[in-house]
Design a protein around this motif. Structure first.
Motif, PDB file in Angstrom:
ATOM      1  N   ILE A  12      -6.305  -1.003 -15.230  1.00 17.91           N
ATOM      2  CA  ILE A  12      -7.085  -1.132 -13.993  1.00 17.91           C
ATOM      3  C   ILE A  12      -8.423  -1.793 -14.293  1.00 17.91           C
ATOM      4  N   ARG A  13      -9.071  -1.320 -15.331  1.00 11.99           N
ATOM      5  CA  ARG A  13     -10.369  -1.899 -15.692  1.00 11.99           C
ATOM      6  C   ARG A  13     -10.239  -3.368 -16.072  1.00 11.99           C
ATOM      7  N   ALA A  14      -9.177  -3.719 -16.790  1.00 11.56           N
ATOM      8  CA  ALA A  14      -8.988  -5.106 -17.209  1.00 11.56           C
ATOM      9  C   ALA A  14      -8.638  -6.008 -16.029  1.00 11.56           C
ATOM     10  N   HIS A  21     -11.837  -4.676  -5.808  1.00  6.99           N
ATOM     11  CA  HIS A  21     -10.484  -4.926  -6.283  1.00  6.99           C
ATOM     12  C   HIS A  21      -9.868  -3.675  -6.898  1.00  6.99           C
ATOM     13  N   ARG A  22     -10.659  -2.898  -7.584  1.00 11.28           N
ATOM     14  CA  ARG A  22     -10.145  -1.663  -8.185  1.00 11.28           C
ATOM     15  C   ARG A  22      -9.654  -0.713  -7.100  1.00 11.28           C
ATOM     16  N   GLU A  23     -10.428  -0.560  -6.044  1.00 10.39           N
ATOM     17  CA  GLU A  23     -10.022   0.334  -4.955  1.00 10.39           C
ATOM     18  C   GLU A  23      -8.755  -0.165  -4.277  1.00 10.39           C
ATOM     19  N   ALA A  24      -8.633  -1.477  -4.118  1.00  5.80           N
ATOM     20  CA  ALA A  24      -7.417  -2.039  -3.521  1.00  5.80           C
ATOM     21  C   ALA A  24      -6.215  -1.754  -4.416  1.00  5.80           C
ATOM     22  N   TRP A  25      -6.404  -1.891  -5.719  1.00  2.00           N
ATOM     23  CA  TRP A  25      -5.319  -1.619  -6.656  1.00  2.00           C
ATOM     24  C   TRP A  25      -4.952  -0.143  -6.615  1.00  2.00           C
TER      25      TRP A  25
END
Length: 107
Positions: A12-14, A21-25
């Protein structure tokens, strides 16, 4: 057990350096995880209940690893609440909780 949550957090971090974008993922990951858990439990595939519980805890541990400990606990509570009559699944959630890193993380 393999250290899947740490690997997920690293990915996720990468993949998504910014929070949007993290929240969408994470939202997409939750939807896929919830769909699989629902398919297993609603379909009464008892032999897969442990796997469904493991998926729930893996998602929660990913949230906690990203600093979202309250959300992690809320997620697991919501999964448990969705299946009030599935005692065998809730038992597997309890068993997965015993092995989870969340038991040591509090709000």
């Amino acid at each position: 057990r393999p250290d899947v949550p740490d690997e997920m957090i690293d990915r996720i971090r990468a993949m998504a350096a910014d929070a949007k974008h993290r929240e969408a993922w994470l939202t997409a990951a939750a939807a896929v995880t919830d769909a699989r858990i629902t398919a297993i439990v609603s379909g009464k595939h008892r032999s897969a209940y442990a796997r469904a519980a493991s998926l729930a805890h893996a998602h929660a541990e990913t949230l906690a690893g990203l600093g979202q400990v309250p959300d992690a606990h809320a997620y697991l509570a919501a999964v448990r609440t969705r299946f009030p009559r599935h005692v065998a699944f809730r038992s597997e959630l309890d068993a997965a909780a015993a092995a989870s890193t969340l038991r040591d993380r509090h709000t």
